[in-house]
Design an enzyme around this catalytic site. Sequence first.
Site, PDB file in Angstrom:
ATOM      1  CB  SER A   1      -0.985   0.025   1.138  1.00  0.00           C
ATOM      2  OG  SER A   1      -0.220  -0.276   2.495  1.00  0.00           O
TER       3      SER A   1
ATOM      4  CE  LYS B   1       0.215  -8.143   3.626  1.00  0.00           C
ATOM      5  NZ  LYS B   1      -0.777  -8.219   2.165  1.00  0.00           N
TER       6      LYS B   1
ATOM      7  CD  GLU C   1      -2.614  -9.002  -2.713  1.00  0.00           C
ATOM      8  OE1 GLU C   1      -3.211  -9.416  -3.761  1.00  0.00           O
ATOM      9  OE2 GLU C   1      -2.560  -7.925  -2.258  1.00  0.00           O
TER      10      GLU C   1
ATOM     11  CD  GLU D   1      -7.548  -5.285   1.825  1.00  0.00           C
ATOM     12  OE1 GLU D   1      -7.755  -4.089   1.544  1.00  0.00           O
ATOM     13  OE2 GLU D   1      -6.442  -5.872   1.813  1.00  0.00           O
TER      14      GLU D   1
END
Length: 287
Positions: free
Chosen positions: A52, A120, A122, A189
Site C-alpha cells: 500500500s 506477506k 496474497e 481483507e
Amino acid sequence: MSAHASAAESRISVRDIRHRKGGAPLVCLTAYSAPMAKLLDPHCDILLVGDSVGMVLHGLPSTVGVTLDMMILHGQAVMRGSRRALVVVDMPFGSCEGAPETAFANAVRILQDTGAQAVKVECAPAVIPNVRYLVERGVPVMGHVGLRPQAVLVEGGFRARGREEAERRQILEEMRAAVAAGVFALVVEGVAESLGSELTAQCPVPTIGIGASAACDGQILVTEDMLGLFETSPRFVRRYADLRALVASAAERYALDVAGRRFPASGETYFSSKRRPGTPVVDIPAG
C-alpha cells in the site's frame, strides 16, 4: 552475531504470533518509514510494510506498480525505526507468481536485505504452491485472502467480497489452502462480516482483519488512514486523529509567518558572521 540476528532475538517472533490464536487480539498497523515505525512500535505486535506504500506515499493508483526494490527500501527504514514488533514485508505484484525458485530468491532478498522476520503473500490459488515452497525452505509467510489489492486489474476495482455464496466458498477454500501451505497468520481483507467470523472460527492460525470482523484474532489498518491524512477513506476505517487538518493548518501558519517576515525570529537564527576578536569559530551543521 550479526546485527540482524541480535535485533530479531529481542522482537516478537513468528512463534509468538502463531500462539496468539484465540488469545489477546493482535495489534497491527502499516509502516513505511523509520520515524513512523518508532512511534508505532511500542503499541504494535506486527508492523506491516505493505505494498500500500505505492498508493499512500508514492501516489500510485494501485499496488500493481510497486517494485521489489521499493519494498526493500521501506522495509529497511521500518527495521531501523523499530525494536519490538514483528516486521512483515509484502511481496509485491509479480515477485511470487513465477517459478518457485524465483519466488524464493525474491523472498530471501527481502529478508536478507531488510532483516525483517517474514513476508506477506496474497494467496491466489496459483500462488499457493510457491507459498509452500517458501515455508518448506525456512521463509515465514503471512497469507492474505478476501479482497486482494494486487488482483485489482482482474477483479475490476476494490470491492468487498464474500456476499455471494459461491464467493464465500471460494474464500474459505483459499484460507484452507493457505493454511495447508504453512502460513503462520492470515490477513482477511474486505469481506462480509459473517464470512470474517466464519473464517476465523475455522482457521487454525491467527486471522488479522481489515474491513472484516471484530471476531478476527487481530486488526490492521493503514496508519495514514487511521490518522486521517486523506480526505476520504474506506468505510471500515476509524479515524483516531485528523492530521490532514493539522498539517494544512501548520503549513498555512508557516507560510504566513514567512511572508510577514516573522520567521525566523532572533532566537531561531545562529550568531552573526561578524565575531568578536578571540571568539572561536564553531561549525554548526545545517538543519
